[in-house]
Design a protein around this motif. Structure first.
Motif, PDB file in Angstrom:
ATOM      1  N   GLY A  47      47.899  63.887  93.417  1.00 40.43           N
ATOM      2  CA  GLY A  47      46.625  63.196  93.528  1.00 40.43           C
ATOM      3  C   GLY A  47      46.520  62.327  94.758  1.00 40.43           C
ATOM      4  O   GLY A  47      45.484  61.691  94.991  1.00 40.43           O
ATOM      5  N   ASN A  48      47.583  62.277  95.579  1.00 44.29           N
ATOM      6  CA  ASN A  48      47.530  61.478  96.800  1.00 44.29           C
ATOM      7  C   ASN A  48      46.452  61.954  97.761  1.00 44.29           C
ATOM      8  O   ASN A  48      45.988  61.199  98.616  1.00 44.29           O
ATOM      9  CB  ASN A  48      48.890  61.496  97.509  1.00 44.29           C
ATOM     10  CG  ASN A  48      49.912  60.622  96.822  1.00 44.29           C
ATOM     11  OD1 ASN A  48      49.555  59.702  96.080  1.00 44.29           O
ATOM     12  ND2 ASN A  48      51.184  60.907  97.032  1.00 44.29           N
ATOM     13  N   TRP A  49      46.052  63.214  97.625  1.00 49.01           N
ATOM     14  CA  TRP A  49      44.999  63.741  98.488  1.00 49.01           C
ATOM     15  C   TRP A  49      43.718  62.918  98.343  1.00 49.01           C
ATOM     16  O   TRP A  49      42.994  62.725  99.317  1.00 49.01           O
ATOM     17  CB  TRP A  49      44.702  65.210  98.156  1.00 49.01           C
ATOM     18  CG  TRP A  49      44.080  65.407  96.804  1.00 49.01           C
ATOM     19  CD1 TRP A  49      44.703  65.621  95.625  1.00 49.01           C
ATOM     20  CD2 TRP A  49      42.679  65.377  96.507  1.00 49.01           C
ATOM     21  NE1 TRP A  49      43.803  65.730  94.599  1.00 49.01           N
ATOM     22  CE2 TRP A  49      42.552  65.587  95.117  1.00 49.01           C
ATOM     23  CE3 TRP A  49      41.527  65.193  97.271  1.00 49.01           C
ATOM     24  CZ2 TRP A  49      41.304  65.619  94.480  1.00 49.01           C
ATOM     25  CZ3 TRP A  49      40.293  65.222  96.641  1.00 49.01           C
ATOM     26  CH2 TRP A  49      40.192  65.437  95.265  1.00 49.01           C
ATOM     27  N   PHE A  50      43.476  62.427  97.132  1.00 47.75           N
ATOM     28  CA  PHE A  50      42.238  61.689  96.918  1.00 47.75           C
ATOM     29  C   PHE A  50      42.269  60.343  97.630  1.00 47.75           C
ATOM     30  O   PHE A  50      41.280  59.909  98.223  1.00 47.75           O
ATOM     31  CB  PHE A  50      41.986  61.492  95.421  1.00 47.75           C
ATOM     32  CG  PHE A  50      40.710  60.769  95.136  1.00 47.75           C
ATOM     33  CD1 PHE A  50      39.495  61.399  95.248  1.00 47.75           C
ATOM     34  CD2 PHE A  50      40.727  59.432  94.777  1.00 47.75           C
ATOM     35  CE1 PHE A  50      38.308  60.726  95.007  1.00 47.75           C
ATOM     36  CE2 PHE A  50      39.561  58.749  94.526  1.00 47.75           C
ATOM     37  CZ  PHE A  50      38.342  59.399  94.645  1.00 47.75           C
ATOM     38  N   VAL A 215      41.538  60.584  88.475  1.00 48.67           N
ATOM     39  CA  VAL A 215      40.480  60.993  89.389  1.00 48.67           C
ATOM     40  C   VAL A 215      40.709  62.413  89.882  1.00 48.67           C
ATOM     41  O   VAL A 215      39.796  63.243  89.892  1.00 48.67           O
ATOM     42  CB  VAL A 215      40.387  60.029  90.588  1.00 48.67           C
ATOM     43  CG1 VAL A 215      39.378  60.553  91.612  1.00 48.67           C
ATOM     44  CG2 VAL A 215      39.977  58.646  90.120  1.00 48.67           C
ATOM     45  N   GLY A 216      41.945  62.690  90.286  1.00 51.32           N
ATOM     46  CA  GLY A 216      42.250  64.037  90.745  1.00 51.32           C
ATOM     47  C   GLY A 216      42.008  65.073  89.669  1.00 51.32           C
ATOM     48  O   GLY A 216      41.491  66.161  89.927  1.00 51.32           O
ATOM     49  N   LYS A 217      42.393  64.740  88.449  1.00 54.14           N
ATOM     50  CA  LYS A 217      42.170  65.661  87.333  1.00 54.14           C
ATOM     51  C   LYS A 217      40.682  65.870  87.091  1.00 54.14           C
ATOM     52  O   LYS A 217      40.227  66.992  86.869  1.00 54.14           O
ATOM     53  CB  LYS A 217      42.826  65.092  86.068  1.00 54.14           C
ATOM     54  CG  LYS A 217      42.700  65.997  84.855  1.00 54.14           C
ATOM     55  CD  LYS A 217      43.452  65.391  83.672  1.00 54.14           C
ATOM     56  CE  LYS A 217      43.334  66.282  82.433  1.00 54.14           C
ATOM     57  NZ  LYS A 217      44.061  65.730  81.279  1.00 54.14           N
ATOM     58  N   HIS A 218      39.941  64.788  87.135  1.00 55.04           N
ATOM     59  CA  HIS A 218      38.494  64.863  86.964  1.00 55.04           C
ATOM     60  C   HIS A 218      37.881  65.828  87.975  1.00 55.04           C
ATOM     61  O   HIS A 218      37.088  66.710  87.628  1.00 55.04           O
ATOM     62  CB  HIS A 218      37.911  63.464  87.136  1.00 55.04           C
ATOM     63  CG  HIS A 218      36.418  63.389  87.117  1.00 55.04           C
ATOM     64  ND1 HIS A 218      35.696  63.131  85.983  1.00 55.04           N
ATOM     65  CD2 HIS A 218      35.500  63.528  88.114  1.00 55.04           C
ATOM     66  CE1 HIS A 218      34.403  63.119  86.263  1.00 55.04           C
ATOM     67  NE2 HIS A 218      34.271  63.354  87.556  1.00 55.04           N
ATOM     68  N   LEU A 219      38.274  65.683  89.235  1.00 55.13           N
ATOM     69  CA  LEU A 219      37.691  66.507  90.282  1.00 55.13           C
ATOM     70  C   LEU A 219      38.172  67.945  90.205  1.00 55.13           C
ATOM     71  O   LEU A 219      37.399  68.880  90.431  1.00 55.13           O
ATOM     72  CB  LEU A 219      38.034  65.910  91.652  1.00 55.13           C
ATOM     73  CG  LEU A 219      37.451  64.510  91.887  1.00 55.13           C
ATOM     74  CD1 LEU A 219      37.970  63.941  93.200  1.00 55.13           C
ATOM     75  CD2 LEU A 219      35.940  64.558  91.891  1.00 55.13           C
ATOM     76  N   LEU A 220      39.439  68.138  89.890  1.00 57.73           N
ATOM     77  CA  LEU A 220      39.961  69.502  89.776  1.00 57.73           C
ATOM     78  C   LEU A 220      39.283  70.246  88.638  1.00 57.73           C
ATOM     79  O   LEU A 220      38.852  71.386  88.784  1.00 57.73           O
ATOM     80  CB  LEU A 220      41.467  69.469  89.550  1.00 57.73           C
ATOM     81  CG  LEU A 220      42.125  70.853  89.341  1.00 57.73           C
ATOM     82  CD1 LEU A 220      41.949  71.709  90.582  1.00 57.73           C
ATOM     83  CD2 LEU A 220      43.596  70.688  88.996  1.00 57.73           C
ATOM     84  N   GLN A 221      39.158  69.599  87.495  1.00 54.11           N
ATOM     85  CA  GLN A 221      38.520  70.249  86.356  1.00 54.11           C
ATOM     86  C   GLN A 221      37.065  70.576  86.641  1.00 54.11           C
ATOM     87  O   GLN A 221      36.558  71.607  86.218  1.00 54.11           O
ATOM     88  CB  GLN A 221      38.621  69.351  85.119  1.00 54.11           C
ATOM     89  CG  GLN A 221      40.011  69.289  84.524  1.00 54.11           C
ATOM     90  CD  GLN A 221      40.061  68.440  83.274  1.00 54.11           C
ATOM     91  OE1 GLN A 221      39.235  67.563  83.071  1.00 54.11           O
ATOM     92  NE2 GLN A 221      41.041  68.695  82.430  1.00 54.11           N
ATOM     93  N   ARG A 222      36.405  69.701  87.362  1.00 56.99           N
ATOM     94  CA  ARG A 222      35.000  69.937  87.647  1.00 56.99           C
ATOM     95  C   ARG A 222      34.818  71.150  88.554  1.00 56.99           C
ATOM     96  O   ARG A 222      33.799  71.839  88.493  1.00 56.99           O
ATOM     97  CB  ARG A 222      34.393  68.698  88.313  1.00 56.99           C
ATOM     98  CG  ARG A 222      32.887  68.782  88.429  1.00 56.99           C
ATOM     99  CD  ARG A 222      32.295  67.446  88.852  1.00 56.99           C
ATOM    100  NE  ARG A 222      32.593  67.122  90.234  1.00 56.99           N
ATOM    101  CZ  ARG A 222      32.192  65.996  90.830  1.00 56.99           C
ATOM    102  NH1 ARG A 222      31.514  65.097  90.135  1.00 56.99           N
ATOM    103  NH2 ARG A 222      32.480  65.763  92.078  1.00 56.99           N
TER     104      ARG A 222
END
Length: 376
Positions: A47-50, A215-222
């Motif tokens: 998730g460091n990308w975010f 946050v990363g999970k939220h965006l990946l799932q979306r």
């Protein structure tokens, strides 16, 4: 988009040329691709990308886009009108990018994300890089859109302040406490495809997202929906990009417009007050008439204290340390003030309505204040 001159604000006409819009999107995609090339597999998986994207998207941008930027282009135009156009153009860009990206998606990408590992950018598979370009593009677009809306409504956001940055992220990405990302997506897409999205979310293809932070999970799932549903990838990517961006923009408009309303109220109260310190005590007494403090009430007090300090130079240390406010203490302060206290009564009535209808407990406090103001 990339910078102020090529941002949506400068081409936001309903009849915008498709070729020009596509060129802007392609230019932005090229910049995002360079950003993604610098990410390692660990950046994506952890998730460091975010974190890196937030800095990449906002640092230079916020130096160029401020209130004066919009004044130069839209002098005299109400904020609501500009915000509406920016939301529409951002959604248009998002849809165009969805169409450009979706053709490169494969159904194997989700599984590839789950197997990522390593610190070298070279270890990131090309398919995953394609997904990250899409995710980063839409995330940056929505972060900047939310920031633009905050600027237009004159709500101060300092992206270098952790609290303000997190607030911007929550607003831009419509992240609510305890809300699952899949629920957000289902609400965002048209009714026609909701059953398909719900069925897809019931599968195990999203298991890879569990390793990412919230946050990363939220965006990946979306976004991973656009990868794994065969045959409908391109149209669904276009729809999801457009609707999630519309959702983000409308949410940002609702949040920041409401905050602007509260700030405007606080400014009016501070400007017209002849008894600024007493006003704070009475305002807090009205708010604490109920055990639960509404968000708008807390927001009003924060700005009211700030404005009283800045405008009147009044800093009340005793007030700042109050835990349980004593009504008797407040009434003693009211009774000790000579002359007309109409400004204090007016402020109290405004405070009582900031979060909606005035309830019985607030009415009781206001009635007591009126009686005491008449006797003063």
């Amino acid at each position: 988009m990339t910078d102020a001159p090529t941002h949506a604000a400068d081409t936001d006409t309903d009849g915008a040329d498709d070729a020009a819009d596509r060129k802007v999107v392609e230019q932005e995609q090229a910049e995002i691709k360079d950003f993604v090339k610098g990410l390692s597999a660990d950046d994506i998986k952890s998730g460091n990308w975010f974190t890196k994207l937030a800095a990449h998207a906002m640092n230079a941008y916020t130096e160029k886009v401020d209130w004066q930027y919009f004044q130069d282009r839209y002098a005299g135009v109400p904020a609501d009108a500009i915000v509406d156009q920016r939301i529409k153009m951002a959604a248009r860009y998002a849809a165009l990018e969805g169409g450009l990206s979706a053709g490169a998606y494969t159904a194997t990408v989700a599984a590839t994300i789950g197997s990522l590992g390593g610190a070298s950018p070279a270890t990131v598979p090309a398919a995953v890089a394609t997904v990250m370009v899409d995710v980063a593009f839409i995330t940056q677009l929505q972060l900047r859109l939310a920031y633009d809306i905050s600027v237009l409504y004159r709500v101060p956001i300092d992206v270098h302040d952790p609290e303000d940055l997190w607030k911007l992220i929550r607003v831009a990405l419509t992240i609510k406490s305890g809300e699952a990302a899949n629920k957000t997506v289902v609400k965002a897409v048209p009714a026609l495809v909701r059953p398909l999205v719900k069925r897809f979310y019931s599968k195990s293809v999203l298991a890879a997202g569990r390793a990412l932070p919230v946050v990363g999970k939220h965006l990946l799932q979306r976004n991973v929906i656009k990868i794994g549903i065969p045959l409908v990838g391109v149209p669904l990517a276009v729809l999801l990009n457009r609707y999630t961006t519309l959702l983000a923009g409308r949410h940002a408009r609702a949040v920041f417009r409401n905050e602007a309303r509260v700030i405007e109220l606080a400014e009016g109260m501070s400007r017209s007050s002849r008894h600024p310190q007493l006003m704070l005590w009475v305002a807090w007494l009205v708010i604490r008439a109920n055990p639960k403090i509404a968000d708008d009430e807390a927001l009003l007090m924060r700005h009211l204290v700030r404005l009283v300090r800045e405008r009147h130079g009044a800093v009340d240390e005793q007030f700042a340390h109050v835990v349980d406010i004593d009504p008797a203490e407040v009434w003693k302060r009211v009774d000790a003030e000579p002359g007309d206290l109409g400004d204090v009564l007016d402020a109290a009535e405004r405070v009582a309505t900031v979060d909606g209808e005035v309830d019985s407990r607030e009415k009781a406090v206001l009635a007591e204040l009126r009686d005491r103001c008449r006797r003063s």
